[in-house]
Write an enzyme that holds these catalytic residues in place. Structure first.
Site, short mmCIF file in Angstrom:
data_model
loop_
_atom_site.label_atom_id
_atom_site.label_comp_id
_atom_site.label_asym_id
_atom_site.label_seq_id
_atom_site.Cartn_x
_atom_site.Cartn_y
_atom_site.Cartn_z
N CYS A 82 0.81 -1.22 0.00
CA CYS A 82 0.00 0.00 0.00
C CYS A 82 0.84 1.27 0.00
O CYS A 82 0.30 2.37 -0.08
CB CYS A 82 -0.95 -0.01 1.19
SG CYS A 82 -2.09 -1.40 1.13
N HIS A 331 -9.13 4.44 -0.61
CA HIS A 331 -7.78 3.85 -0.53
C HIS A 331 -7.56 2.86 -1.69
O HIS A 331 -7.52 1.65 -1.49
CB HIS A 331 -7.65 3.15 0.83
CG HIS A 331 -6.32 2.54 1.11
ND1 HIS A 331 -5.14 2.96 0.53
CD2 HIS A 331 -5.97 1.49 1.92
CE1 HIS A 331 -4.13 2.22 0.97
NE2 HIS A 331 -4.60 1.31 1.80
#
Lengths: 383, 383
Positions: A82, A331
């Site tokens: 991420c 996200h």
């Protein structure tokens, strides 16, 4: 090395882009960053992405990006789970700082929705230790649930004490036309939200979504000839910690964020008190608390207090998630690090609209890979 | 920018590593490179890898590498399909050239065998255009078969004329203890080999295999204080072409290799005549021919002639695949670019054993991603 500046930004709305392919997402964000920078080509495109091979069956995104955008530039994909977006920015920063390349597009992109639910959770788990964590059935929600449970146990907080992380993010997202969620939520809604993996509830977690964000880098020395409002990268710093949570001395201390933020403060010659806002990695509310603590804005176990005291709002001492954060803006994992940078640039240009931090001069962005193994901090300054 | 040198190399044997996990492959190659460089830590590890997320369920390889090797260093994965190894080297080169980092480990790794056969072919296809090529059922063998068929049709060559690419690679691999195939083959064996996708036969194609290779980079100015036989990176250059073959003006011209090699010659101030050996990307025999042509060693359609004339052997005008190449040493895709560099360093140190090119001073390595969309050329020099 040369100083490096950001001279252009671009982003797509964060949403479920069911009818837009990954190449079109890259094109939309990339071209708008080039236009903003008043340029037509770059020397390199570094693409931050985690999952395109697994989810879309498309590796080799660097080649696809320059091909579809019609650019004459070198291009690779950079991956750090991420934290891939910030990692791509880091590579671009190194390239421009070296003097070898002048103009670089750092482009983050992720498509996560156009697959079955099981697959998304499974492929996201590849950011953890496949042999020692994932083999036991762990998912990212579960990893964060373990951390949150331990944090509550250790420091005596209740689930409800985390509410303001979600409430603040949604309040800010409400004014961001590119956010996935543009409606505020109440503490009561937070409390009522279904539990996903106790104590993590639906409103503790950032959503699965699609999007792309991009910035153009140039040598600071002539950035202003291309864009009247450049932003200087005052620090770019990476910290690492063991991949598996059980290998960390203290699971509740984000060591990689400590290392990364300390390096960044030193490189920029600043301290926490100088930072006007902090785009942190609130993939889960517990990560927001741990990020604030590890970066020096709160003592160990006290990150939640900042939220309770309202210090994380736009008017607070440490505004976070100013455009909605991972929770409300969304996200799209490999793109997130560059959404954070784009939003920080908007703040530093004074273009953050209703969410503008008055007189914002120094902004910090922190992007986390895995449960904290890779943490990358950038400090940006208007100049 | 600063000049950059290679001060350490490491590799695992290329084989089917059924009982060795990806972390152990990284450890073995990485630690031997550090030992060779006489150092215990680096500032960064850039991991070249294509398939770990898909095949092993392990993304976030950078974090895994530094964790398992016990290093205090920043780390990301760099991906450009089969050119991922050279791309990781390129990022390391930029980092050291910038002056921001001093010691960098560029580490390529791939595990391809520990999955079902179908999956390997399917995930490799992700290096091509997923929406316009792979959706039609194309595989990498098929793409190369189309190119080889067209090449034979256009220039009048027969299948058998490609034999020496495979025969030479296997002859060289026979003396490389790290090669997958250490036995020579005859032109007759080549002719008898089963056809995989006409006209590509089994002995035109590189094998599916596992392995890791690594190099340590340092500023050239003090490279010799760490290792008595450093090798300078005289050029690092990337060329790009459209991702899908049907989008290229001339499918038989590797434009990205032309761009990349011309940039490299210019950066190093050399010409093809100065290159003592050429570690090219012979994933398929047709790719060896096209690579030689695009890099200026043969005219269009004449690459095969170099093989027929024996000019590609260790004693020839343009020795290629000196330690077996992708065909015989093996092609663990994300690691290949760094195997090429490790082998070039062995040649330039005079440590290539029975395969030593006498007085080798300048070596070139070329790593190809996809069917030619990303091509990265490095020129190395003993100093």
């Amino acid at each position: 090395m040369r100083d490096v500046a950001i001279i252009g930004i671009g982003q797509t709305p964060v949403e479920e882009h069911w009818s837009t392919s990954i190449r079109h997402l890259m094109l939309e964000a990339g071209v708008s960053a080039l236009r903003d920078a008043n340029i037509e080509n770059v020397d390199a495109v570094y693409v931050g992405n985690m999952l395109s091979g697994e989810v879309t069956g498309q590796s080799h995104l660097g080649a696809l990006a320059v091909d579809f955008m019609g650019l004459n530039a070198e291009a690779f994909k950079v991956e750090a789970a991420c934290a891939s977006g910030a990692a791509a920015l880091r590579v671009g920063y190194l390239a421009v700082a070296s003097g070898l390349l002048d103009l670089v597009l750092a482009l983050g992109v992720e498509k996560m929705t156009d697959t079955s639910g099981r697959e998304t959770t499974a492929v996201l788990a590849a950011a953890a230790d496949a042999e020692y964590e994932v083999s036991q059935g762990i998912s990212f929600v579960a990893l964060n649930a373990l951390l949150m449970q331990r944090y509550m146990h250790e420091f005596g907080w209740k689930r409800e004490d985390f509410a303001n992380f979600a409430v603040t993010a949604h309040a800010n997202g409400a004014n961001n036309p590119n956010a996935m969620f543009q409606s505020p939520i109440t503490p009561e809604a937070y409390a009522r939200a279904p539990i996903i993996a106790s104590p993590v509830g639906l409103l503790d977690a950032s959503p699965v979504c699609d999007g792309a964000a991009a910035v153009v880098l140039a040598p600071a020395e002539y950035a202003r000839t291309l864009n009247p409002a450049p932003v200087k990268i005052r620090a770019s710093a990476v910290g690492m910690a063991p991949l598996a949570i059980h290998d960390r001395r203290d699971p509740l201390s984000l060591e990689a964020a400590k290392i990364s933020s300390r390096k960044a403060y030193k490189q920029a010659g600043v301290d926490t008190g100088d930072i006007d806002f902090f785009e942190l990695h609130d993939a889960f509310t517990i990560m927001a608390a741990l990020g604030l603590e590890a970066s020096g804005f709160a003592e160990r176990g006290k990150g939640v207090q900042l939220a309770l005291d309202g210090e994380i709002t736009l008017q607070g001492r440490v505004p976070i998630a100013t455009m909605g954060g991972l929770k409300a803006r969304g996200h799209p994992v490999g793109a997130t690090g560059l959404y954070q940078i784009v939003e920080a640039v908007l703040q530093l240009r004074g273009l953050a609209g209703a969410n503008q931090i008055p007189h914002a001069r120094l902004g910090m962005a922190q992007n986390i890979g895995g449960s904290g193994a890779t943490i990358i901090t950038h400090i940006l300054e208007a100049f």
